[in-house]
Design an enzyme around this catalytic site. Structure first.
Site, PDB file in Angstrom:
ATOM      1  N   GLU A 208      61.446  -0.847  70.632  1.00 43.50           N
ATOM      2  CA  GLU A 208      61.604   0.070  69.500  1.00 43.50           C
ATOM      3  C   GLU A 208      61.102   1.481  69.787  1.00 43.50           C
ATOM      4  O   GLU A 208      60.096   1.929  69.239  1.00 43.50           O
ATOM      5  CB  GLU A 208      60.909  -0.490  68.254  1.00 43.50           C
ATOM      6  CG  GLU A 208      61.476  -1.819  67.799  1.00 43.50           C
ATOM      7  CD  GLU A 208      60.955  -2.274  66.443  1.00 43.50           C
ATOM      8  OE1 GLU A 208      60.049  -1.621  65.896  1.00 43.50           O
ATOM      9  OE2 GLU A 208      61.469  -3.285  65.938  1.00 43.50           O
ATOM     10  N   GLU A 397      64.579  -9.375  67.957  1.00 40.47           N
ATOM     11  CA  GLU A 397      63.641  -9.731  66.888  1.00 40.47           C
ATOM     12  C   GLU A 397      64.399  -9.845  65.574  1.00 40.47           C
ATOM     13  O   GLU A 397      65.299  -9.060  65.301  1.00 40.47           O
ATOM     14  CB  GLU A 397      62.548  -8.659  66.685  1.00 40.47           C
ATOM     15  CG  GLU A 397      61.442  -8.684  67.704  1.00 40.47           C
ATOM     16  CD  GLU A 397      60.368  -7.619  67.449  1.00 40.47           C
ATOM     17  OE1 GLU A 397      60.098  -7.299  66.274  1.00 40.47           O
ATOM     18  OE2 GLU A 397      59.817  -7.121  68.445  1.00 40.47           O
TER      19      GLU A 397
HETATM   20  C1  BG6 Z   1      58.801  -4.907  64.675  1.00 45.16           C
HETATM   21  C2  BG6 Z   1      57.829  -4.914  65.840  1.00 45.16           C
HETATM   22  O1  BG6 Z   1      59.141  -3.600  64.405  1.00 45.16           O
HETATM   23  O2  BG6 Z   1      58.316  -5.367  63.448  1.00 45.16           O
HETATM   24  C3  BG6 Z   1      56.851  -6.071  65.802  1.00 45.16           C
HETATM   25  O3  BG6 Z   1      58.514  -4.904  67.059  1.00 45.16           O
HETATM   26  C4  BG6 Z   1      56.262  -6.174  64.414  1.00 45.16           C
HETATM   27  O4  BG6 Z   1      55.860  -5.855  66.770  1.00 45.16           O
HETATM   28  C5  BG6 Z   1      57.366  -6.433  63.398  1.00 45.16           C
HETATM   29  O5  BG6 Z   1      55.297  -7.154  64.355  1.00 45.16           O
HETATM   30  C6  BG6 Z   1      56.857  -6.478  61.963  1.00 45.16           C
HETATM   31  O6  BG6 Z   1      56.389  -5.203  61.612  1.00 45.16           O
HETATM   32  P1  BG6 Z   1      55.020  -4.948  60.865  1.00 45.16           P
HETATM   33  O7  BG6 Z   1      54.863  -3.475  60.812  1.00 45.16           O
HETATM   34  O8  BG6 Z   1      55.158  -5.563  59.538  1.00 45.16           O
HETATM   35  O9  BG6 Z   1      53.941  -5.582  61.678  1.00 45.16           O
END
Ligand code: BG6
Length: 491
Positions: A208, A397
């Site tokens: 990202e 993801e």
């Molecule tokens: C993604 C990331 O953007 O979102 C992850 O790559 C992250 O590392 C996931 O855990 C959830 O986001 P957040 O900000 O709620 O932890």
């Protein structure tokens, strides 16, 4: 709260191209049921026969052991220790203690029946200062992890950078504000590729780019916590993209033959509000423009006219050679897809599209940035395949935060996460059944972990983690996912 702000900030910046810009789309094939591509065998609702099911994690979010075996400090160690930066005042000094419990965690993956695992390598374990002398003991952790994964029949997918920049690079060069960091990243990538590509065949460069730039250097809510003015922010964006390109070249030069490499990007996801041909076309234009600094640059080797016109005097400084590096050929595109960023309609304006405002009642998961728009999982890969003629896509993801409270019998019945996943995966199946070349899916996340500025307050895992005892317990969604994997279809 922090994440809500970050996502909003990002969406705001990402909305620049709606201001009325001329756009031109790259050509590509329309995914359709008749197009050559992975075909579904077996039941009509199943995924392609070779579809790869996996889960994902990242180093800083689970490993802990921040001072062991010569690991250097990262910007996240520093940031998490600043009072007020993490909403529950936690740090990831211990996190899931995965560094010591990786064998147990590999068994968690195996119990799901998953055949692939996406993890990240902590740069400061391998190069404690970011550059200079490597730390073989740090790399050894990943040797052990890889051996364990392979012994259990799980294919490793490694991400080189999931935001844990060695603090020394921040101190010496201002982190990604300098091209020195982009170059250091390439050296680190070369070192890892040389030593691990006998077992890791698939490597993601940067997780990202867009979030690390805007949340870390723009909104200041992720490490290193800066709020730079627009020109400097655009320069960071460029240096990160350059780092990606240099790392692609380094992996090619130093990895074993057959090593594959590509980005893992959180595309700004645009969805036709109503699926008419005109709206679908407008949405493709919007996707290309709203991702101009990252995926569009990586796949086209240029910044769009619209982006440059909008940036004006705040455009980054770069050379033609930089753009060539940024667009070095890649083997696949990884997409992190969580939410719909924009619903789009065709418009009679210079841009050719309008972004609709979200109603206040639009549904979201436990994290209020995490809007529920399952069609994101259909449109995002379809657009990437079509706009840039991409032949191999991974969903690197996807997942959801939920309240995840155990009930009297001790179990977590996360029906809301199951609802979210079922709907998103149904849309993914729609895509693969039409020939969109998605090869695999990595669910975020294997287990609850340190969720950046939310600390341990937000849970995304298939396994619940009690952070006092480090006990891992499967939630109902773990059974749900196991069933999907076993039957290769949405259940
Ligand atoms: C993604 C990331 O953007 O979102 C992850 O790559 C992250 O590392 C996931 O855990 C959830 O986001 P957040 O900000 O709620 O932890």
């Amino acid at each position: 709260m922090f994440n809500r702000l970050s996502r909003r900030h990002f969406a705001k910046i990402a909305g620049w191209s709606a201001l009325g810009l001329s756009t031109k789309s790259a050509s590509g094939q329309t995914p359709s049921g008749t197009q050559a591509g992975p075909s579904n065998r077996g039941q009509p609702s199943s995924f392609p026969g070779h579809f790869l099911w996996g889960t994902a994690t990242s180093a800083y979010q689970i490993e802990g052991a921040v001072n062991e075996d010569g690991r250097g400090p990262s910007i996240w160690d520093r940031f998490a220790h600043i009072d007020g930066k993490i909403s529950d005042h936690s740090t990831a000094d211990v996190a899931n203690d995965h560094f010591h419990r990786y064998k147990e965690d590999v068994q968690l993956i195996k119990a799901l029946g998953a055949k692939a695992y996406r993890f990240s390598i902590a740069w400061p374990r391998v190069f404690p200062e970011g550059t200079g002398a490597p730390n073989p003991k740090g790399l050894d952790f990943y040797n052990r992890l890889l051996d364990e994964l392979l012994a259990n029949g799980i294919e490793p997918f490694a991400t080189l950078y999931h935001w844990d920049l060695p603090q020394s690079l921040q101190d010496r060069f201002g982190g990604w504000r300098s091209r020195e960091t982009s170059k250091a990243f390439a050296d680190y990538a070369a070192y890892v590729a040389e030593r691990l590509s006998d077992r890791v065949k698939d490597i993601f460069t940067i997780n990202e780019c867009s979030r690390l730039v805007y949340s870390g250097y723009g909104a200041g809510i992720d490490a290193p916590g800066l709020s730079l003015p627009p020109q400097e922010l655009n320069q960071v964006m460029h240096n990160v993209a350059l780092g990606h390109g240099l790392a692609v070249q380094a992996v090619r030069a130093h990895g074993r033959a057959g090593t594959k490499v590509g980005p893992a990007e959180n595309l700004v996801v645009c969805i036709p509000a109503i699926e008419t041909p005109a709206n679908i076309r407008a949405t493709e234009i919007a996707t290309r423009e709203l991702n101009a600094g990252y995926l569009t640059a990586i796949l086209e080797g240029k910044y769009t006219d619209g982006f440059l016109a909008y940036a004006g005097k705040n455009a980054p400084t770069y050379t033609a050679e930089d753009l060539k590096i940024i667009s070095s050929p890649i083997d696949f595109v990884g997409l992190n897809i969580y939410l719909p960023h924009h619903y789009v309609v065709a418009a009679d304006n210079a841009a050719g599209f309008s972004l609709l405002p979200f109603p206040k009642s639009f549904p979201h998961m436990e994290s209020d940035w995490l809007k529920i728009g399952p069609e994101a999982m259909y449109w995002a890969p379809r657009q990437v395949a079509k706009l840039w003629n991409v032949k191999s896509i991974y969903i690197t993801e996807n997942g959801a935060s939920a309240s995840d409270q155990p009930v009297a019998d001790g179990n977590v019945y996360d029906l809301d996460r199951i609802m979210y996943l079922r709907n998103y995966l149904t849309q993914l199946q729609r895509a693969t059944s039409e020939g969109v070349p998605v090869l695999g899916y990595f669910l975020w996340s294997l287990m609850d972990n340190f969720e950046w500025a939310d600390g341990f307050e937000k849970r995304f895992g298939l396994y619940r983690v009690d952070f006092n005892t480090q006990r891992r317990t499967p939630k109902l969604s773990a059974s749900f996912y196991r069933e999907i994997i076993e039957r290769n279809m949405v259940v």
